[in-house]
Design an enzyme around this catalytic site. Sequence first.
Site, PDB file in Angstrom:
ATOM      1  N   ASP A  44       0.836  -1.205   0.000  1.00 33.54           N
ATOM      2  CA  ASP A  44       0.000   0.000   0.000  1.00 33.54           C
ATOM      3  C   ASP A  44       0.874   1.259   0.000  1.00 33.54           C
ATOM      4  OD1 ASP A  44       0.865  -0.063   2.605  1.00 33.54           O
ATOM      5  OD2 ASP A  44      -1.133   0.008   3.514  1.00 33.54           O
ATOM      6  N   SER A  45       2.204   1.076  -0.062  1.00 35.98           N
ATOM      7  CA  SER A  45       3.094   2.214  -0.332  1.00 35.98           C
ATOM      8  C   SER A  45       2.744   2.828  -1.685  1.00 35.98           C
ATOM      9  CB  SER A  45       4.561   1.769  -0.308  1.00 35.98           C
ATOM     10  OG  SER A  45       4.759   0.627  -1.117  1.00 35.98           O
ATOM     11  N   ASP A  83      -1.007  -6.170   0.002  1.00 33.17           N
ATOM     12  CA  ASP A  83      -1.311  -5.555   1.302  1.00 33.17           C
ATOM     13  C   ASP A  83      -2.813  -5.397   1.506  1.00 33.17           C
ATOM     14  OD1 ASP A  83       0.941  -5.063   2.822  1.00 33.17           O
ATOM     15  OD2 ASP A  83       1.332  -3.095   1.944  1.00 33.17           O
ATOM     16  N   LYS A 113      -0.717  -9.354   3.158  1.00 28.29           N
ATOM     17  CA  LYS A 113       0.094  -8.853   4.266  1.00 28.29           C
ATOM     18  C   LYS A 113      -0.755  -7.892   5.076  1.00 28.29           C
ATOM     19  CE  LYS A 113       3.560  -5.701   3.763  1.00 28.29           C
ATOM     20  NZ  LYS A 113       3.031  -4.587   4.586  1.00 28.29           N
ATOM     21  N   GLU A 115      -0.658  -5.310   8.850  1.00 32.06           N
ATOM     22  CA  GLU A 115       0.189  -4.689   9.864  1.00 32.06           C
ATOM     23  C   GLU A 115      -0.381  -4.877  11.263  1.00 32.06           C
ATOM     24  OE1 GLU A 115       0.566  -0.523   8.935  1.00 32.06           O
ATOM     25  OE2 GLU A 115       1.486  -0.912   6.983  1.00 32.06           O
ATOM     26  N   GLU A 182       9.975  -3.613  10.070  1.00 28.22           N
ATOM     27  CA  GLU A 182      10.269  -2.310   9.441  1.00 28.22           C
ATOM     28  C   GLU A 182      10.839  -1.328  10.458  1.00 28.22           C
ATOM     29  OE1 GLU A 182       7.314  -0.711   6.812  1.00 28.22           O
ATOM     30  OE2 GLU A 182       8.434   1.156   6.544  1.00 28.22           O
TER      31      GLU A 182
HETATM   32  O1  KIV Z   1       3.577  -1.007   1.561  1.00 30.77           O
HETATM   33  C1  KIV Z   1       4.723  -1.448   1.414  1.00 30.77           C
HETATM   34  O2  KIV Z   1       5.323  -1.326   0.348  1.00 30.77           O
HETATM   35  C2  KIV Z   1       5.325  -2.159   2.531  1.00 30.77           C
HETATM   36  C3  KIV Z   1       6.772  -2.534   2.449  1.00 30.77           C
HETATM   37  C4  KIV Z   1       7.689  -1.452   2.167  1.00 30.77           C
HETATM   38  C5  KIV Z   1       7.185  -3.384   3.586  1.00 30.77           C
HETATM   39  O3  KIV Z   1       4.662  -2.426   3.476  1.00 30.77           O
END
Ligand code: KIV
Length: 279
Positions: A44-45, A83, A113, A115, A182
Amino acid sequence: MRTTLYDIQKMKAERTPIPVLTAYDATTARIAETAGIPLILVGDSLGMVVQGNETPISVTLEEMIYHGRVVVRTTKKPLIVVDLPFMTYKISAEQALASAARVMQETGAGGVKLEGGLEVAPTVYRIVQSGIPVIAHVGLTPQSYHQQGGWRVQGREATAANALLEAAKALEAAGAFAIVLEMIPITVAKVISETLHIPTIGIGAGMHTDGQVQVFHDLVGLSERTPKHAQHFGEAGEVMVRALRGYAEAVQGRTFPTEANAAELSDAAKQAFEDSLNG
Ligand code: KIV
């Protein structure tokens, strides 16, 4: 055949470092696959990198599904993990299951993924028990940007470092097949990596984790600012600007396009066309 989560876990068992990279679209996904990256994270970056926001908080499940589907469609070999974005898995385990199920069904990804620490372990358990592979993510968790006070190293004090270790153990016990660490101190990441049986994937967590994950654009010189935890392995940004300046100059100098860049009428068709114009 795609990389599986067992291949990733085997890499830890064999002490083979695991390079993980984000990708968000067909172009970055193809480049990452061609470079031999075994695990692509549709992170989600993309909220920052693709959408230009300050944090990933505004990214929606629909947007993650859109980008996840594109990355899965354009690759054959890497394991793709997508994510779960902000607040799509923290309201209840049912909500988390529904979000994870949508990602799996609508993108074709191999896992999700999410958090969080101890508090999300029961959710991880429920998702994994439903047959969906999960990567956990502790330390700096960008979806908690405001609560963590920005992009700050986490686990600097002994109590906080111990809490990270306990959370990592609980997430492993809940069934996560890997865990992102992280921006946590090197020693804390080392202890967690030595304690867990599942692979640890670090970002800003030093050199002792089982793998590393980085944002595509940070590595190739395409980001506005390069974070301390990243490094340029190439200067794609400079190459692109040079290429595009060349393009602009060629257009202005009328050296592009040439006849090779377009179609032309056959001599006969040209003659007929000209005759028709002349009445
Ligand atoms: O959103 C993302 O790209 C991430 C990674 C940088 C670990 O969570």
